[in-house]
Design a protein around this motif. Sequence first.
Motif, mmCIF file in Angstrom:
data_model
loop_
_atom_site.group_PDB
_atom_site.id
_atom_site.type_symbol
_atom_site.label_atom_id
_atom_site.label_comp_id
_atom_site.label_asym_id
_atom_site.label_seq_id
_atom_site.Cartn_x
_atom_site.Cartn_y
_atom_site.Cartn_z
ATOM 1 N N ALA A 83 -17.285 67.311 22.328
ATOM 2 C CA ALA A 83 -18.168 66.247 21.840
ATOM 3 C C ALA A 83 -18.486 65.248 22.933
ATOM 4 N N LEU A 84 -17.515 64.923 23.781
ATOM 5 C CA LEU A 84 -17.744 63.951 24.843
ATOM 6 C C LEU A 84 -18.835 64.416 25.790
ATOM 7 N N ARG A 85 -18.795 65.684 26.146
ATOM 8 C CA ARG A 85 -19.810 66.216 27.058
ATOM 9 C C ARG A 85 -21.190 66.188 26.412
ATOM 10 N N ARG A 86 -21.258 66.573 25.134
ATOM 11 C CA ARG A 86 -22.552 66.561 24.431
ATOM 12 C C ARG A 86 -23.075 65.143 24.276
ATOM 13 N N LEU A 87 -22.173 64.227 23.966
ATOM 14 C CA LEU A 87 -22.573 62.832 23.779
ATOM 15 C C LEU A 87 -23.113 62.243 25.074
ATOM 16 N N ARG A 88 -22.398 62.468 26.174
ATOM 17 C CA ARG A 88 -22.863 61.921 27.450
ATOM 18 C C ARG A 88 -24.200 62.545 27.854
ATOM 19 N N SER A 89 -24.371 63.848 27.606
ATOM 20 C CA SER A 89 -25.650 64.496 27.925
ATOM 21 C C SER A 89 -26.791 63.860 27.143
ATOM 22 N N ALA A 90 -26.542 63.587 25.859
ATOM 23 C CA ALA A 90 -27.581 62.993 25.014
ATOM 24 C C ALA A 90 -27.918 61.581 25.467
ATOM 25 N N ARG A 180 -27.933 50.983 38.984
ATOM 26 C CA ARG A 180 -27.178 49.994 38.216
ATOM 27 C C ARG A 180 -27.265 50.297 36.722
ATOM 28 N N ALA A 181 -28.441 50.698 36.265
ATOM 29 C CA ALA A 181 -28.592 51.040 34.853
ATOM 30 C C ALA A 181 -27.690 52.205 34.473
ATOM 31 N N GLU A 182 -27.609 53.207 35.333
ATOM 32 C CA GLU A 182 -26.742 54.353 35.065
ATOM 33 C C GLU A 182 -25.284 53.917 34.959
ATOM 34 N N GLN A 183 -24.872 53.012 35.837
ATOM 35 C CA GLN A 183 -23.498 52.506 35.790
ATOM 36 C C GLN A 183 -23.236 51.764 34.489
ATOM 37 N N TRP A 184 -24.189 50.939 34.069
ATOM 38 C CA TRP A 184 -24.026 50.175 32.832
ATOM 39 C C TRP A 184 -23.927 51.104 31.624
ATOM 40 N N VAL A 185 -24.766 52.147 31.607
ATOM 41 C CA VAL A 185 -24.748 53.084 30.481
ATOM 42 C C VAL A 185 -23.408 53.804 30.413
ATOM 43 N N ASP A 186 -22.921 54.282 31.544
ATOM 44 C CA ASP A 186 -21.626 54.972 31.558
ATOM 45 C C ASP A 186 -20.492 54.023 31.166
ATOM 46 N N ALA A 187 -20.546 52.792 31.676
ATOM 47 C CA ALA A 187 -19.502 51.817 31.349
ATOM 48 C C ALA A 187 -19.503 51.514 29.854
ATOM 49 N N ALA A 188 -20.689 51.378 29.273
ATOM 50 C CA ALA A 188 -20.780 51.089 27.835
ATOM 51 C C ALA A 188 -20.247 52.255 27.015
ATOM 52 N N GLU A 196 -11.449 55.613 30.241
ATOM 53 C CA GLU A 196 -11.795 55.192 31.587
ATOM 54 C C GLU A 196 -13.120 55.846 31.957
ATOM 55 N N GLN A 197 -13.930 55.152 32.750
ATOM 56 C CA GLN A 197 -15.252 55.672 33.071
ATOM 57 C C GLN A 197 -15.166 57.032 33.767
ATOM 58 N N ALA A 198 -14.107 57.262 34.562
ATOM 59 C CA ALA A 198 -13.963 58.534 35.262
ATOM 60 C C ALA A 198 -13.820 59.701 34.297
ATOM 61 N N ALA A 199 -13.358 59.433 33.087
ATOM 62 C CA ALA A 199 -13.173 60.511 32.111
ATOM 63 C C ALA A 199 -14.490 61.122 31.679
ATOM 64 N N LEU A 200 -15.589 60.415 31.853
ATOM 65 C CA LEU A 200 -16.888 60.947 31.448
ATOM 66 C C LEU A 200 -17.295 62.162 32.272
ATOM 67 N N THR A 201 -16.777 62.261 33.483
ATOM 68 C CA THR A 201 -17.148 63.365 34.365
ATOM 69 C C THR A 201 -15.962 64.237 34.737
ATOM 70 N N SER A 202 -14.825 64.020 34.081
ATOM 71 C CA SER A 202 -13.618 64.753 34.474
ATOM 72 C C SER A 202 -13.500 66.119 33.814
ATOM 73 N N GLY A 203 -14.457 66.427 32.911
ATOM 74 C CA GLY A 203 -14.407 67.711 32.236
ATOM 75 C C GLY A 203 -13.540 67.733 30.998
ATOM 76 N N ARG A 204 -13.056 66.555 30.564
ATOM 77 C CA ARG A 204 -12.247 66.507 29.344
ATOM 78 C C ARG A 204 -13.058 66.969 28.150
#
Length: 204
Positions: A83-90, A180-188, A196-204
């Motif tokens: 779900a995390l991967r699908r959510l971030r893609s969306a 900067r916008a990309e950073q804000w979106v990932d942080a939100a 943690e923000q790194a978890a968005l790209t860690s493959g979890r």
Amino acid sequence: MARVRLGVAERREELLRAAIGQIEARGVAAVRIADVAAVLGVSNALVLYHFSTKEKLVAAAFRYAAEADLAHLAKLLGRRSPALRRLRSAVRWYAPTGQAKGWRLWIEGWAVSLRDPALREVAGDLDRRWKAAITEVVAEGVAAGEFECPDPAATALRLTALLDGLAVQMTAYDGVPRARAEQWVDAALAGELGLEQAALTSGR
């Protein structure tokens, strides 16, 4: 060269795509039936045969664009992946830094919908269905133990508000750099899910 004769449904879609292009280029207030007809090399009467008024053409064009966006969102969220991967893609796709809808079109639509009930219905339906889709995938992630989120519906609302607001800043005012916008979106997104923000790209 003679134009290929199209069926009613094909002709209607061709007119809607042309209308979307003209709205993005000229704005709703300035676009005319004649502009849409000229793009396709057809008569004003043909456009009016399918839509009868400019207002109906504009409303149909926005609904056509909305349905295309929602179909793509469903495709992204329907993949067999966490779900995390699908959510971030969306979220990445929908964000003004992504490849989603033409934001100029939707900013026009929001402005006009304040005075146009038909457009307000289209914009409201898109908003509700987008939030519902995001709410559902967040709830799936919670159920699967991927992340924590006490109120998926509130998360969907806050994410949508951020993305829509960034779209206005970046499209109308050029006020936020893309990175900067990309950073804000990932942080939100990470903050909403207790990650943690790194978890968005860690493959979890």
